[in-house]
Design a protein around this motif. Structure first.
Motif, mmCIF file in Angstrom:
data_model
loop_
_atom_site.group_PDB
_atom_site.id
_atom_site.type_symbol
_atom_site.label_atom_id
_atom_site.label_comp_id
_atom_site.label_asym_id
_atom_site.label_seq_id
_atom_site.Cartn_x
_atom_site.Cartn_y
_atom_site.Cartn_z
ATOM 1 N N HIS A 111 -2.215 -2.987 8.359
ATOM 2 C CA HIS A 111 -2.636 -1.544 8.200
ATOM 3 C C HIS A 111 -3.968 -1.296 7.364
ATOM 4 N N GLY A 112 -4.210 -0.148 7.709
ATOM 5 C CA GLY A 112 -5.434 0.457 7.091
ATOM 6 C C GLY A 112 -6.852 -0.514 6.921
ATOM 7 N N ARG B 293 -6.429 1.812 1.821
ATOM 8 C CA ARG B 293 -7.430 2.147 2.598
ATOM 9 C C ARG B 293 -8.726 1.546 2.296
ATOM 10 N N HIS C 280 0.649 -1.232 -0.086
ATOM 11 C CA HIS C 280 -0.087 -0.015 0.020
ATOM 12 C C HIS C 280 0.761 1.271 0.003
#
Lengths: 256, 256, 256, 256
Positions: A113-114, A74, A39
């Motif tokens: 993450h995210g 995201r 990402h």
């Protein structure tokens, strides 16, 4: 003496595009979650970030995300099987371990993450796949999770060392989940307020939800951000206030 | 008894796009060089390829290439520094190690892919950076190289276990370098001829150049291809002919 | 009255990563060269940049580069055929034309980016392929080139409107080629000096090389940069000094 | 005389990875939907596919998908705004228009690919954004849609020429939506059965759902596939059977 870790998401540049002030944050944080190229980040940025962390005695962890450079991880990529999530996470951890070896450092934790973290907090399949990947790659890796989440349960069920994270600047709902960024009040901006709140969470071992409900949780590490100059100032205030209150700031990896 | 390894470049599919007949080649090869996601492959294909290799007792190695999915790693990306080549190679090895752990297998060798190998054969800086990355990640990894190349020298200088590879179906010039694919006669196509030639190279420990010059080299492993149905048949003929001549076919990794 | 255009490379953000201060530069430049997604930019950034340009009456052009997001188009990708360069360039021009249509604007020029421009300045095959792509997509598009380059020759041979560009802050050698960035003195930094130099180039229709040699060239447009706060200040000084000297600043596309 | 178009998704190779037998399908289909580089395809493959289509008198259309090369555009990327969908679609159409110009052909239709089509069939915002992008780029482009879908409604509301597509080998539910691939019976495999079914759909201007319900729809074009050798044979049988029944097979673009 009470001790807490300060963790920060770093190494989020890509190629010619810088992001955040990693050098400044590595003077404040005690654990760095490093993007692994899916990402954000790339092998060169990973190497530089790891070397900076090593030079300052900051612990490093893999920060795996969905394969979504354009969306910065995201967006929840739908339809992945359990094995595909395992592969995604293992690949990224291993990549960071090898780059860390080049810089004479070693990976001691993993934090999703995210969107991968958001999905993992609620979805048992995803959470178990993340935990399984960590365990297969290195069962001594510490798993940083939101308390009371599917990630926490999966980490414990897998027998991993699980470390509980609170967010310095994010509001919580009554289930100890983060209020989503779109909603008013989801993100706090006043440095003094944020610092005081962190001290209270660490001392009370509890978060206070938007409705005022106190929820007992482990507070092993506090997530601080550095994506804007203002964010770096807030992070510095958090660390200074903790230390002024007699709370030691140190990597969790030395304590587990 | 003479023993030789047969290595093959596998795991070169990407996402929805298959490439090669990996299952067939894993019944013939004794070592698999697995693409690591930069020029081909992805975490899911790596996992499947490793699992197939594990099930057949085939050794696995990382096959790192330049970051060039569109060009399949066949174009020399200019301007990389020594550190950037180290990072590129280490990242890919580590990624495969971690995915291999999920499949209960482990990486025992590294072989550079395509243009990275071609550049590394001639350019000392690139060769040393590849060797340095391997050494930093795991100094017990075997380094598969072309004999008499900069890669071979760099591997030896770094103290790595170096294994010398010949190509079943490629013509050599008088410097033991491969005749480039564009030139007539660069690639051989007759299965019987190829198989006999491999037996002779293994028995004589020498390659014969296009001008007829015999060049003494170590012949630890023979590279075989599986990208077309014809290629699989040739590879099978090579193995059968070697065994018919009393030459054992086994992974080099068990011998070093 | 003397008139000159000021062109700037814009839309070079990608996904979550901003680059440059496009809004500030669009108050200074009269032509914007917009990245088309191969070395930088994406459809959303293209749309925003085009809309900003439209609102300020700034002409827009496609700024096609090699497919090399990680290297920002600064590395010469070897081995492309003439047709592949045509396809690369046409694809990017067409993509911008369509996104411009969404914003009610239209593409009036093309300028090659980074390594594609550098290679095109010296290599006739590359230069002709770029010109052929422009001509096929829309023969009325203006082609912005370095004077005396293979690009200039190819553009003229193809019958395109060719516009000659000088760089505000870059040193030239005696062949009117840019001194490469690595060499000392290649890039100028003093705003006052740069602005005076631009005025002189526009008035004399000549560049002065590092050895002091004056080389007569057309000066239709001056390239200004906005990647740093300092760069924006220099660009502003260039425009103000030109106007103070009675030189009109206007898009070349309105004049051709 | 009844006339129908046969459309096929082509140009779905990427870099070194071939997919499908485009040459064979271009002898059967009368309209080609060409991947534009986001879920499959690249500028070189687009050029080759367009040139093949041109040589056979086959109409071409853009086949835009989500930015998801690894997932082949089959995953619904969440969170895109209306403007982002417009940008995504416009970019891809424009890219194909420009590459088509290089090959002396021109784009006459647009059909959304994979998950973008699936989402667009049900979600008005997505459908309207796709239609708005088409209209902005070229309002004469024909929009190929599933009958009774949000795409059909959005195309009509935007004043586009809308062409209604049925699938040769896919089962329908009672709402005229495709039965999802996971379910038993979703995909038909018997060439004779498929060909007869297509003739009936064209003659009756109706589809028959899995429960036997006849649903009146326009049948302007029939989607045929070529991803496997078997699929090509089925497509050929469909065309031969249509012609044997006196139904003309011709591009819809010549009729609208």
């Amino acid at each position: 003496m009470t001790t807490v870790d300060l963790n920060s998401d770093l190494g989020e540049s890509f190629g010619a595009w810088p992001m955040g002030d990693d050098a400044a944050m590595l003077d404040i944080a005690t654990s760095a979650n490093i993007a692994c190229g899916f990402h954000a980040g790339d092998p060169d940025i990973m190497r530089k970030t790891v070397a900076l962390a090593k030079a300052r005695g900051v612990s490093i962890g893999a920060h795996p995300g969905y394969r979504d450079l354009h969306g910065f991880g995201r967006r929840a990529i739908p339809g992945l099987t359990s094995a595909e999530i395992e592969n995604l996470v293992a690949y990224q951890i291993g990549a960071l371990q090898a780059v860390a070896a080049l810089a004479g450092h070693h990976v001691t934790h993993v934090k999703a993450h995210g969107a991968l973290s958001n999905v993992g907090c609620a979805d048992d399949m995803t959470a178990r796949a993340i935990a399984a990947a960590i365990k297969a790659v290195d069962p001594r890796l510490t798993f940083v999770v939101l308390p009371n989440s599917a990630l926490a349960r999966a980490g414990e069920a897998a027998g991993l060392l699980v470390v509980s994270e609170v967010f310095a600047d994010r509001a919580y709902d009554d289930d100890a989940a983060l209020v989503s960024r779109g909603k008013p009040g989801a993100v706090l901006h006043d440095a003094g307020l944020i610092a005081e709140r962190v001290v209270r969470m660490v001392q009370d071992r509890a978060i206070v939800s938007v409705t005022g409900k106190a929820i007992k949780v482990d507070v092993d590490t506090v997530c601080i951000h550095g994506d804007t100059p203002g964010a770096v100032d807030i992070a510095r205030a958090v660390r200074q206030t903790l230390e002024a209150q007699g709370i030691a700031v140190a990597p969790f990896s030395s304590r587990v």
